[in-house]
Design a protein around this motif. Structure first.
Motif, PDB file in Angstrom:
ATOM      1  N   ARG A 257      -6.825   1.381  -5.748  1.00  0.00           N
ATOM      2  CA  ARG A 257      -7.553   2.608  -5.858  1.00  0.00           C
ATOM      3  C   ARG A 257      -6.488   3.778  -5.938  1.00  0.00           C
ATOM      4  NH1 ARG A 257     -12.227   2.603  -0.936  1.00  0.00           N
ATOM      5  NH2 ARG A 257     -13.124   0.741  -1.780  1.00  0.00           N
ATOM      6  N   LEU A 258      -5.384   3.425  -5.259  1.00  0.00           N
ATOM      7  CA  LEU A 258      -4.334   4.701  -5.429  1.00  0.00           C
ATOM      8  C   LEU A 258      -3.676   4.772  -6.831  1.00  0.00           C
ATOM      9  CD1 LEU A 258      -2.605   3.859  -1.946  1.00  0.00           C
ATOM     10  CD2 LEU A 258      -3.785   5.931  -2.564  1.00  0.00           C
ATOM     11  N   THR A 259      -3.421   3.549  -7.172  1.00  0.00           N
ATOM     12  CA  THR A 259      -3.031   3.498  -8.629  1.00  0.00           C
ATOM     13  C   THR A 259      -3.799   4.167  -9.636  1.00  0.00           C
ATOM     14  OG1 THR A 259      -1.875   1.441  -8.197  1.00  0.00           O
ATOM     15  CG2 THR A 259      -2.047   1.923 -10.519  1.00  0.00           C
ATOM     16  N   ALA A 260      -5.209   3.734  -9.434  1.00  0.00           N
ATOM     17  CA  ALA A 260      -6.194   4.283 -10.267  1.00  0.00           C
ATOM     18  C   ALA A 260      -6.329   5.703 -10.062  1.00  0.00           C
ATOM     19  CB  ALA A 260      -7.764   3.759 -10.084  1.00  0.00           C
TER      20      ALA A 260
ATOM     21  N   ALA B 163      -6.324  -9.861   2.866  1.00  0.00           N
ATOM     22  CA  ALA B 163      -5.398  -9.624   1.700  1.00  0.00           C
ATOM     23  C   ALA B 163      -5.948  -9.257   0.412  1.00  0.00           C
ATOM     24  CB  ALA B 163      -4.861 -11.209   1.522  1.00  0.00           C
ATOM     25  N   SER B 164      -7.104  -9.273   0.106  1.00  0.00           N
ATOM     26  CA  SER B 164      -7.956  -8.417  -1.001  1.00  0.00           C
ATOM     27  C   SER B 164      -7.976  -7.081  -0.638  1.00  0.00           C
ATOM     28  CB  SER B 164      -9.372  -9.138  -1.246  1.00  0.00           C
ATOM     29  OG  SER B 164     -10.267  -8.959  -0.034  1.00  0.00           O
ATOM     30  N   GLY B 165      -8.187  -6.629   0.697  1.00  0.00           N
ATOM     31  CA  GLY B 165      -8.202  -5.122   0.892  1.00  0.00           C
ATOM     32  C   GLY B 165      -6.883  -4.667   0.502  1.00  0.00           C
ATOM     33  N   VAL B 166      -5.603  -5.394   0.690  1.00  0.00           N
ATOM     34  CA  VAL B 166      -4.455  -4.827   0.411  1.00  0.00           C
ATOM     35  C   VAL B 166      -4.433  -4.263  -1.207  1.00  0.00           C
ATOM     36  CG1 VAL B 166      -2.158  -5.148   0.376  1.00  0.00           C
ATOM     37  CG2 VAL B 166      -3.201  -5.748   2.376  1.00  0.00           C
TER      38      VAL B 166
ATOM     39  N   ALA C 165      -7.035   5.198   2.454  1.00  0.00           N
ATOM     40  CA  ALA C 165      -5.864   4.291   2.437  1.00  0.00           C
ATOM     41  C   ALA C 165      -5.024   4.230   3.734  1.00  0.00           C
ATOM     42  CB  ALA C 165      -4.814   4.588   1.131  1.00  0.00           C
ATOM     43  N   LEU C 166      -4.870   5.569   4.361  1.00  0.00           N
ATOM     44  CA  LEU C 166      -4.270   5.892   5.328  1.00  0.00           C
ATOM     45  C   LEU C 166      -4.759   5.114   6.751  1.00  0.00           C
ATOM     46  CD1 LEU C 166      -1.738   7.285   6.481  1.00  0.00           C
ATOM     47  CD2 LEU C 166      -3.206   9.323   7.185  1.00  0.00           C
ATOM     48  N   ASN C 167      -6.047   5.135   6.578  1.00  0.00           N
ATOM     49  CA  ASN C 167      -6.915   4.356   7.748  1.00  0.00           C
ATOM     50  C   ASN C 167      -6.594   3.017   7.898  1.00  0.00           C
ATOM     51  OD1 ASN C 167      -7.967   6.857   8.863  1.00  0.00           O
ATOM     52  ND2 ASN C 167      -9.917   6.829   7.555  1.00  0.00           N
ATOM     53  N   PHE C 168      -6.536   2.334   6.634  1.00  0.00           N
ATOM     54  CA  PHE C 168      -6.509   0.920   6.247  1.00  0.00           C
ATOM     55  C   PHE C 168      -4.886   0.507   6.690  1.00  0.00           C
ATOM     56  CE2 PHE C 168      -6.942  -3.025   4.695  1.00  0.00           C
ATOM     57  CZ  PHE C 168      -5.949  -3.399   3.844  1.00  0.00           C
ATOM     58  N   LEU C 169      -4.090   1.587   6.534  1.00  0.00           N
ATOM     59  CA  LEU C 169      -2.784   1.262   7.054  1.00  0.00           C
ATOM     60  C   LEU C 169      -2.458   1.380   8.609  1.00  0.00           C
ATOM     61  CD1 LEU C 169      -0.483   3.596   4.568  1.00  0.00           C
ATOM     62  CD2 LEU C 169      -0.220   0.971   4.831  1.00  0.00           C
ATOM     63  N   SER C 170      -3.269   2.012   9.207  1.00  0.00           N
ATOM     64  CA  SER C 170      -3.363   2.186  10.618  1.00  0.00           C
ATOM     65  C   SER C 170      -3.942   0.893  11.200  1.00  0.00           C
ATOM     66  CB  SER C 170      -4.293   3.240  10.972  1.00  0.00           C
ATOM     67  OG  SER C 170      -3.552   4.417  10.810  1.00  0.00           O
TER      68      SER C 170
ATOM     69  N   VAL D 213       0.960  -1.253   0.014  1.00  0.00           N
ATOM     70  CA  VAL D 213       0.120   0.073  -0.077  1.00  0.00           C
ATOM     71  C   VAL D 213       0.825   1.280   0.004  1.00  0.00           C
ATOM     72  CG1 VAL D 213      -1.820   1.244   1.346  1.00  0.00           C
ATOM     73  CG2 VAL D 213      -1.970  -1.307   1.261  1.00  0.00           C
ATOM     74  N   CYS D 214       1.819   1.215   0.902  1.00  0.00           N
ATOM     75  CA  CYS D 214       2.702   2.389   1.142  1.00  0.00           C
ATOM     76  C   CYS D 214       3.618   2.689  -0.508  1.00  0.00           C
ATOM     77  CB  CYS D 214       3.999   2.286   1.884  1.00  0.00           C
ATOM     78  SG  CYS D 214       3.495   2.366   3.486  1.00  0.00           S
TER      79      CYS D 214
END
Length: 755
Positions: free
Chosen positions: A125-128, A116-119, A98-103, A69-70
């Motif tokens: 989403r970030l790539t899009a 794992a699918s969430g990763v 994405a930041l909340n998911f990383l937390s 994700v990072c």
């Protein structure tokens, strides 16, 4: 500190560092969303650095989900920093999500499989977001499956035009069985081989007993005939009791012969029956544990694609014969050798497109792998590339540089002997150490693994045309055909695959060339030695009238040595018994076996034998005991670690201190340079992206200082592109390790090699 304690401390340190980076990113996003245009560049730079540092810390702590994700988030801010995209109102929603998911990942990890699918979802989403903001079409969302584009040939499925499709075979019934049970069954089936050997031994003993009894009958007949002749000539005749005993003995001897003949036939029948049943059981058990080579090669196209792109090369991979079955234990042992071969071919063999065009080749290099079944229960694995071929001049120069050869020896090497240098440990022609190449261990590991499996390896190369590696392997691992020999009063086994020929050598034909004994085999001089001398055993004297010695020509790679033995007994199937600790790695020995007679025999390691024979010849052909040297206290090596991430510093410091080094740390290049000017170090391990002074600038400063110009510098970084590696070479780095493929054994091996 044990491994569990260190891992706990590492994860605790990562949790603290990750929380700091996440808070800094969150604060930066809030400021960035409301900031005017002018200070945005500085805020973007700050967030980019925090995301990059968090990615590096996640990689060091083996938190791959956070690293993924990072990586995607870092890409967004990298494009913002370069002015290639701008963030809109909806963009901040995605970034904060994405930041909340990383937390959550930092706190809870991946407790559930569906996370794992969430990763992949947030990375997508970030790539899009990156693509959409840059005016490109966002990529379609697909399941996280790696699709390879390398040209691997596939079998044709469609029939000829007009033909009716063949009916599908009925689906075979299957059951799910744990691998451990299959392995246990295979081991038990292999143990039955000894029952087969014992039955054969008993049958042979019965035949030998029958032969002895037959000799007795012949002598008995002579005695009876002599007794009758004595009576006829009127001499004193045996008493009636003696004659009765002789007649009874003759009848009893006939009964013993008949009984022994019946027992011998039964033993032979049992031998055939037991042999057939054991062979069938073992074959069925082996089929359970056999796997096609495709299991080993399935990830190869992706690996080739990745390595070729990192190297800026174009490679077409072709695989043939992947359906050939082999013992799964051999497949598992061949994973590392295959990886080394492929890396060696792409890194050293195949050229870049522009170089290939200059040499009149196509821009795309060819890498072909073929597997075929051979006679004698063997499989041949062959890998061919159409690259630059082995540079014999560089190999010889590297051998001289490392002290493997003198300049005179290198100049007198034959082409075959020069090819064999590629298998020398610690010999490399690479200008820099990377995770791909440069340590000079790859091909040595390949040869060691292949030989340990009872196989052999050879190389054929033509400069600027290509290289072919041929590996011959047994189909199964636990049993093999072996040649039994006697030497030094003991019985040994040599794998049949490694023995090229057996011949009797006249003692007068043994010649001495440059103080080394040799014999001529098909017009070629082969080094000659006594197996007992190599194994440091006393020689057993040959019979006084014997003018020859039985000799086995053993090969490993391009090297050949003729070993003289007291006698060659026979060839038979051998069940390998692995040695337990502390005998797991004994020089010249690979295992043991129990013969049908119950006598143990040592299975010899042919590669070790050849190396020991060469060493013995260099010592003058005698077993010279090692001189006693009083141990001296070795100076502890001083290492400097420079990294702005506390998690990475802690990880590297612990790994290096556990290996016996004294480690000093620095938070960036400036502090590292200050320490270098005030203290003496043996090696530097540095990150690349650091505040104030990065690793590239630090390396350049070290190389520009006359006092530190020879100091080894190892760069450990998340930057893995070809351009970054080339820049590492340009500034004079001694080694370049990418954190995504970081392995502590690789780091320690590089450090040991450099100092």
């Amino acid at each position: 500190m044990n491994d569990e304690e260190f891992l706990r401390q590492l994860q605790e340190a990562f949790a603290v560092e990750a929380e700091e980076h996440l808070q800094a990113i969150a604060a930066g996003l809030l400021s960035l969303e409301s900031a005017p245009a002018a200070p945005r560049r500085e805020l973007v730079e700050r967030i980019f650095r925090e995301a990059h540092s968090l990615k590096g810390a996640a990689a060091a702590a083996n938190r791959r989900e956070m690293e993924t994700v990072c990586q995607a988030m870092e890409g967004v801010f990298d494009r913002c920093k370069r002015g290639e995209m701008s963030l809109e109102a909806g963009s901040f929603d995605v970034l904060n999500g994405a930041l909340n998911f990383l937390s959550e990942l930092r706190t809870h990890g991946l407790p559930r499989a569906q996370d794992a699918s969430g990763v992949q979802e947030w990375a997508h989403r970030l790539t899009a977001l990156d693509a959409r903001s840059a005016g490109r079409e966002p990529p379609a969302h697909v399941a996280p499956v790696s699709v390879d584009e390398s040209p691997v040939p596939l079998a044709a499925h469609a029939g000829a035009a007009g033909e009716s499709p063949a009916p599908l075979p009925e689906k075979a019934e299957t059951i799910r069985v744990p691998v451990q049970k299959v392995d246990r069954l295979l081991v038990q089936a292999e143990e039955m081989v000894r029952v087969k050997l014992v039955a054969a031994e008993h049958s042979m003993e019965m035949r030998e007993l029958g032969s002895g009894l037959d000799e007795w009958r012949k002598e008995w007949t002579k005695v009876r005939a002599g007794s009758a002749a004595t009576a006829t000539l009127g001499r004193t005749a045996p008493s009636s009791k003696i004659r009765d005993f002789l007649d009874w003995s003759a009848q009893h001897l006939s009964l013993l012969e008949k009984r022994l003949g019946s027992l011998t036939r039964n033993a032979e029948r049992n031998e055939r029956s037991i042999g057939f049943m054991v062979d069938e059981i073992l074959a069925d058990a082996k089929r359970l544990a056999m796997q096609p080579f495709a299991q080993l090669l399935e990830s190869l196209p992706r690996l080739v694609r990745q390595l070729s792109r990192e190297q800026g090369k174009e490679v077409a991979l072709v695989i043939r014969g992947s359906e050939v079955d082999i013992d799964k234990r051999i497949l598992e042992e061949m994973k590392d050798p295959l990886l080394h071969l492929v890396r060696n071919a792409i890194d050293h063999g195949l050229e870049r497109p522009e170089v290939r065009r200059e040499r009149g080749k196509g821009a795309t290099g060819s890498l072909a792998i073929s597997i075929s079944q051979r006679e004698g229960n063997e499989i041949e694995f062959m890998m061919t590339d159409d690259g630059a071929g082995l540079d014999l001049a560089k190999l010889k120069a590297a051998a001289v540089r490392t002290g493997t050869l003198t300049e005179e020896q290198a100049g007198g090497l034959s082409e075959a002997a020069a090819h064999a240098l590629v298998f020398e440990s610690g010999l490399s022609t690479s200008p820099i150490l990377t995770e791909i190449s440069g340590r000079g261990l790859g091909m040595a590991i390949v040869q060691e693994k292949v030989t340990k499996l009872g196989g052999r390896i050879a190389v054929e190369t033509t400069r600027h045309v290509g290289t072919t590696w041929r590996i011959t392997l047994p189909v199964t691992l636990a049993t093999f055909r072996g040649i039994l020999v006697q030497s030094g009063g003991q019985t040994f086994v040599l794998p049949t695959l490694a023995v090229e020929r057996i011949q009797r050598v006249n003692l007068e034909q043994i010649a001495t060339i440059e103080n080394r004994e040799t014999i001529s085999v098909q017009g070629r001089s082969i080094a000659f030695t006594w197996l007992a001398d190599v194994l440091e055993l006393p020689r057993v004297a040959l019979p006084a009238n014997q003018k020859y010695v039985e000799t086995l020509v053993v090969g490993a790679g391009d090297q050949r040595v003729a070993f003289a033995v007291y006698s060659v007994l026979n060839e038979q199937e051998v069940l390998v018994k692995k040695l337990s600790q502390p005998l797991r790695r004994v020089r010249n020995v690979t295992g043991a076996t129990i013969l049908g007679s119950g006598v143990p025999a040592i299975i010899l390691n042919t590669a070790d034998l050849i190396e020991s024979a060469i060493r013995l010849a260099a010592a003058g052909g005698r077993n010279i005991p090692a001189a006693r040297v009083e141990p001296q206290a070795e100076r502890v090596r001083e290492l400097l670690v420079a990294d702005d991430s506390v998690t990475s510093r802690m990880l590297l410091k612990n790994i290096l201190e556990s290996a016996g080094y004294r480690v000093t740390t620095a938070v960036d290049g400036i502090e590292a340079l200050t320490l270098l000017k005030s203290r003496t170090f043996d090696l530097i391990v540095s990150d690349v992206e650091m505040p104030r002074m990065d690793g590239f600038d630090l390396t350049a400063k070290v190389r520009g200082d006359a006092k530190m110009a020879e100091l080894p510098v190892v760069l450990v970084t998340a930057l893995g592109s070809r351009e970054d590696r080339e820049r590492g070479i340009d500034v004079g780095a001694s080694a370049y390790i990418v954190k995504s493929s970081f392995d502590q054994s690789n780091l320690l091996a590089i450090v040991r090699q450099l100092i």
